[in-house]
Design a protein around this motif. Structure first.
Motif, PDB file in Angstrom:
ATOM      1  N   TYR A 102       0.848  -1.188   0.000  1.00 13.02           N
ATOM      2  CA  TYR A 102       0.000   0.000   0.000  1.00 13.02           C
ATOM      3  C   TYR A 102       0.884   1.238   0.000  1.00 13.02           C
ATOM      4  CZ  TYR A 102      -3.891  -3.102   1.015  1.00 13.02           C
ATOM      5  OH  TYR A 102      -4.833  -4.094   0.943  1.00 13.02           O
ATOM      6  N   GLY A 103       0.458   2.242  -0.779  1.00  8.12           N
ATOM      7  CA  GLY A 103       1.258   3.446  -0.921  1.00  8.12           C
ATOM      8  C   GLY A 103       2.211   3.405  -2.095  1.00  8.12           C
ATOM      9  N   SER A 104       2.278   2.274  -2.830  1.00  4.60           N
ATOM     10  CA  SER A 104       3.176   2.150  -3.978  1.00  4.60           C
ATOM     11  C   SER A 104       2.588   2.842  -5.199  1.00  4.60           C
ATOM     12  CB  SER A 104       3.422   0.675  -4.309  1.00  4.60           C
ATOM     13  OG  SER A 104       4.107   0.018  -3.260  1.00  4.60           O
ATOM     14  N   ASP A 159       6.067  -1.363 -13.422  1.00  2.00           N
ATOM     15  CA  ASP A 159       6.840  -0.388 -12.648  1.00  2.00           C
ATOM     16  C   ASP A 159       6.333  -0.387 -11.210  1.00  2.00           C
ATOM     17  OD1 ASP A 159       8.469   1.046 -14.816  1.00  2.00           O
ATOM     18  OD2 ASP A 159       6.431   1.170 -15.600  1.00  2.00           O
ATOM     19  N   HIS A 160       7.264  -0.282 -10.289  1.00  2.00           N
ATOM     20  CA  HIS A 160       6.882  -0.299  -8.878  1.00  2.00           C
ATOM     21  C   HIS A 160       7.824   0.629  -8.111  1.00  2.00           C
ATOM     22  CE1 HIS A 160       6.356  -2.700  -4.884  1.00  2.00           C
ATOM     23  NE2 HIS A 160       5.584  -1.620  -4.932  1.00  2.00           N
ATOM     24  N   ILE A 161       7.255   1.693  -7.552  1.00  2.00           N
ATOM     25  CA  ILE A 161       8.050   2.668  -6.814  1.00  2.00           C
ATOM     26  C   ILE A 161       7.521   2.741  -5.384  1.00  2.00           C
ATOM     27  CG2 ILE A 161       8.801   5.079  -6.689  1.00  2.00           C
ATOM     28  CD1 ILE A 161       8.149   5.271  -9.700  1.00  2.00           C
ATOM     29  N   ASN A 162       8.407   2.419  -4.462  1.00  2.00           N
ATOM     30  CA  ASN A 162       8.074   2.552  -3.043  1.00  2.00           C
ATOM     31  C   ASN A 162       9.379   2.638  -2.256  1.00  2.00           C
ATOM     32  OD1 ASN A 162       7.147   2.265  -0.326  1.00  2.00           O
ATOM     33  ND2 ASN A 162       5.313   1.199  -1.080  1.00  2.00           N
ATOM     34  N   LEU A 203      -1.724   4.989  -7.998  1.00  2.00           N
ATOM     35  CA  LEU A 203      -1.393   4.828  -6.579  1.00  2.00           C
ATOM     36  C   LEU A 203      -2.288   3.752  -5.969  1.00  2.00           C
ATOM     37  CD1 LEU A 203      -1.011   8.526  -5.387  1.00  2.00           C
ATOM     38  CD2 LEU A 203       0.779   6.789  -5.359  1.00  2.00           C
ATOM     39  N   VAL A 204      -1.688   2.877  -5.165  1.00  2.00           N
ATOM     40  CA  VAL A 204      -2.430   1.786  -4.533  1.00  2.00           C
ATOM     41  C   VAL A 204      -2.829   2.222  -3.122  1.00  2.00           C
ATOM     42  CG1 VAL A 204      -2.375  -0.629  -3.850  1.00  2.00           C
ATOM     43  CG2 VAL A 204      -1.105   0.128  -5.876  1.00  2.00           C
ATOM     44  N   HIS A 205      -4.147   2.246  -2.861  1.00  2.00           N
ATOM     45  CA  HIS A 205      -4.668   2.652  -1.550  1.00  2.00           C
ATOM     46  C   HIS A 205      -5.478   1.508  -0.945  1.00  2.00           C
ATOM     47  CE1 HIS A 205      -3.443   6.812  -1.856  1.00  2.00           C
ATOM     48  NE2 HIS A 205      -4.019   6.913  -3.048  1.00  2.00           N
ATOM     49  N   ASP A 226       2.392  -2.027   4.709  1.00  2.00           N
ATOM     50  CA  ASP A 226       1.790  -3.355   4.612  1.00  2.00           C
ATOM     51  C   ASP A 226       1.770  -3.817   3.161  1.00  2.00           C
ATOM     52  OD1 ASP A 226       1.371  -3.404   7.315  1.00  2.00           O
ATOM     53  OD2 ASP A 226      -0.692  -2.647   7.175  1.00  2.00           O
ATOM     54  N   LEU A 227       1.971  -5.125   2.935  1.00  2.00           N
ATOM     55  CA  LEU A 227       1.931  -5.694   1.592  1.00  2.00           C
ATOM     56  C   LEU A 227       0.490  -5.924   1.156  1.00  2.00           C
ATOM     57  CD1 LEU A 227       4.798  -8.361   1.786  1.00  2.00           C
ATOM     58  CD2 LEU A 227       4.933  -5.982   1.027  1.00  2.00           C
ATOM     59  N   VAL A 228       0.257  -5.794  -0.144  1.00  6.76           N
ATOM     60  CA  VAL A 228      -1.042  -6.125  -0.735  1.00  6.76           C
ATOM     61  C   VAL A 228      -1.063  -7.627  -0.985  1.00  6.76           C
ATOM     62  CG1 VAL A 228      -2.602  -5.744  -2.665  1.00  6.76           C
ATOM     63  CG2 VAL A 228      -1.199  -3.857  -1.813  1.00  6.76           C
ATOM     64  N   ARG A 229      -2.140  -8.272  -0.571  1.00  4.58           N
ATOM     65  CA  ARG A 229      -2.202  -9.732  -0.665  1.00  4.58           C
ATOM     66  C   ARG A 229      -3.456 -10.184  -1.415  1.00  4.58           C
ATOM     67  NH1 ARG A 229       1.672 -11.840   2.658  1.00  4.58           N
ATOM     68  NH2 ARG A 229       2.571 -10.374   4.182  1.00  4.58           N
TER      69      ARG A 229
END
Length: 648
Positions: A238-240, A419-422, A285-287, A300-303
């Protein structure tokens, strides 16, 4: 008779027998030698075999050695004449193709595309095209060898080349045709085909405009691509900030922009599409399901099974959420519309999506690039889907994104995180994901096939239909549209085109007659039987080639052009040669020697002269013309505008 005489007779009998075997003349086997001085010739009153060739019907008082000499002289002359004609045709082909190759000195029609592709090869910049690379590689090589530096932009037809050396690339094409005719085997072309793709892949090792058509793993091998030797967090959190790429070939990236759907196309909300190129409008953005205050430390990871909200990051006016509802999709009417909805990240329950890892179990994390992910819409139960259909101009001709009520797993409903930015997560290196050559080769062809089928006719675009081609109904403008411009017009030589069309019909009639004659056991000479076999077998091969290169176009929905008929036209022309040659050789049915032979020569010369004269009449279309258009008064081209549909 003494022993010496008997031995001489036996020796001469053996000599005659050997000569008979060599010449295949079965009639000599039963002849008796009456005296020592008698030559080995057939009696003058022998009956002629109805199956003897024309060559065996010459006067019987001709000696065996004279007949052998005549046959050998005739067989030696035939290849010499054939070679002479071949050299003449080759010389004419070279001279007519290269004549005025530099005119006009500006970009003509497809030079806009293929010249640009030649520049890409010289600059080693990756690009995508729906066709195999050989022709474009030869264009780039010819440009490089002739001094072109790859800097001309090829923006649009009509742009002046100025100081750029462009003639080598026009030569847009002669080398390609020459190679296509010389290399005519099976295994060698396959080897060359694969080798060419290997060179294509090695040379184009830099990131370019074609990246987005290919998989994330494919892109990781391109220098300058954000995935090349890249490192990023392995698991989604989350937040990525991410980009989502559809696994369907040419399915595109999940994309949005500030434009709204037009009136009458579902809800008038922000458009969501799939875009084939990398772009800032592909970022999301992942919320969590509900906005919560961020915590310090690792996110926290997205599952698998989580409910998330995807917020478009680069919207110009607002940050809208990925949204769906029960309005029908723009093109795929049985699917639901997908939009961007909400203000500054706030929306409603139609913005919520359940994450599913294909083959995963509840609690499994989402891996970058590796996990195949589906997004199930919580409110309607549909699945996020890339249809592969191209939207109209209001959708910028991007790919339609829908929400499909059909939950069967397909590539169109599967996505991967590219693409993944965190900055709060540790990174891993992606170099191990580079595909092997065979994987690259296979993917390249799948993308070409998909891209080729997606080329649909556009509004006001000049296209043609397959039935236009054999009758030479309509040509294609290469350059210039008015009397002040240098005009080049693609049109087949009408004499050749219409002669081919007539010969196609005539061939079918001749084949039917010959087949009936063979079935009924009609007696004919060996030479005529041979001509019939050439017509049926050789002509049948060319007729099949014409069918295979022409008929499939009737099943295609993609945009078609006049030049698509050219491969079929070559087979049609060869079939015309066999058909006309057969007719001329059958002249001995009406005329006796030497009149039939004279008729054959006169017929061939007449056909050749007619074709040459028609080339002279229509050569301005190929080499360029100026002045009034053909339908205007005072035009020098009015006399050759034989059909109203010809627009030059």
């Amino acid at each position: 008779m003494d022993i010496s005489s008997q031995s001489n007779i036996q020796m001469e009998k053996k000599q005659c027998t050997i000569q008979s075997c060599i010449k295949g003349d079965t009639a000599l086997r039963n002849r008796n030698i009456r005296t020592l001085k008698t030559p080995c010739v057939a009696p003058s009153n022998d009956k002629k075999d109805s199956h003897l060739s024309v060559d065996d019907s010459w006067p019987s008082n001709e000696t065996q050695s004279e007949r052998h000499s005549r046959r050998r002289s005739s067989s030696n002359d035939e290849p010499s004449r054939s070679k002479g004609w071949l050299l003449l045709v080759a010389g004419l082909s070279f001279s007519t193709r290269l004549y005025k190759i530099k005119e006009p000195p500006h970009v003509c029609w497809d030079e806009t595309h293929f010249g640009k592709m030649g520049s890409y090869y010289i600059n080693r910049t990756f690009f995508f095209d729906v066709h195999p690379p050989l022709g474009k590689m030869l264009i780039g090589l010819a440009g490089y060898m002739s001094g072109y530096d790859g800097t001309f932009p090829f923006t649009k037809p009509g742009d002046n080349y100025e100081h750029h050396n462009y003639w080598g690339m026009r030569v847009v094409d002669f080398t390609k045709h020459l190679l296509a005719r010389v290399v005519a085997l099976i295994l060698l072309p396959v080897f060359l085909y694969v080798t060419i793709f290997a060179i294509h892949i090695v040379v184009l090792n830099k990131s370019g405009p074609g990246d987005g058509f290919f998989s994330s793993a494919f892109q990781s091998r391109l220098i300058g691509n954000n995935l090349h030797n890249a490192s990023m967090p392995e698991y989604l959190a989350y937040g990525s900030t991410i980009t989502l790429k559809n696994l369907r070939i040419a399915g595109g990236y999940l994309h949005s922009h500030w434009h709204l759907y037009p009136e009458g196309v579902g809800a008038k909300q922000q458009q969501v599409t799939a875009y084939l190129h990398k772009d800032y409008n592909n970022l999301w953005l992942v919320h969590r399901q509900k906005n919560t205050n961020s915590k310090w430390g690792a996110p926290d990871l997205v599952r698998h099974g989580d409910i998330i909200r995807l917020e478009h990051k680069e919207s110009v006016q607002t940050t809208r959420n990925l949204h769906s509802h029960l309005h029908e999709a723009p093109l795929t009417k049985k699917h639901f519309q997908v939009t961007g909805y909400g203000m500054n990240g706030t929306g409603d329950n139609n913005d919520l999506w359940k994450v599913e890892v294909c083959g995963g179990r509840k609690g499994d994390p989402l891996k970058v690039l590796r996990s195949k992910v589906r997004f199930l819409h919580k409110a309607t139960g549909c699945i996020l889907f890339s249809s592969g259909k191209t939207l109209p101009k209001w959708g910028w001709e991007q790919v339609e994104v829908t929400c499909s009520p059909y939950l069967k797993e397909t590539l169109s409903s599967q996505w991967n995180i590219e693409d993944h930015i965190n900055p709060k997560l540790p990174n891993i290196n992606l170099s191990l994901l580079k595909p092997h050559f065979l994987e690259i080769l296979m993917e390249s062809h799948i993308v070409m096939i998909k891209g080729n089928s997606g080329l649909k006719p556009k509004d006001n675009e000049m296209t043609s239909k397959p039935w236009h081609w054999p009758i030479n109904y309509q040509g294609l403008r290469f350059s210039g549209v008015n009397e002040t411009e240098y005009r080049v017009y693609l049109l087949g030589n009408p004499v050749v085109w219409w002669l081919n069309l007539a010969c196609l019909g005539l061939y079918l009639i001749l084949i039917a007659v010959a087949s009936i004659a063979f079935q009924r056991g009609v007696s004919m000479s060996q030479s005529r039987r041979g001509h019939c076999f050439v017509l049926m077998r050789g002509g049948g091969l060319f007729f099949l080639g014409w069918l295979l290169h022409y008929v499939p176009f009737y099943t295609m929905s993609r945009v078609l052009y006049y030049h698509h008929y050219f491969p079929a036209m070559l087979f049609s022309s060869m079939l015309s040669g066999i058909t006309l040659d057969f007719l001329l050789k059958m002249a001995d049915l009406l005329f006796h020697p030497p009149y039939c032979e004279r008729l054959q020569r006169v017929g061939k010369v007449f056909i050749l002269l007619v074709i040459l004269y028609s080339f002279y009449l229509f050569h301005p279309l190929t080499y360029g013309m100026t002045g009034p258009l053909a339908h205007e008064r005072g035009s020098s081209m009015a006399r050759v505008k034989w059909m109203e549909s010809w627009d030059f």
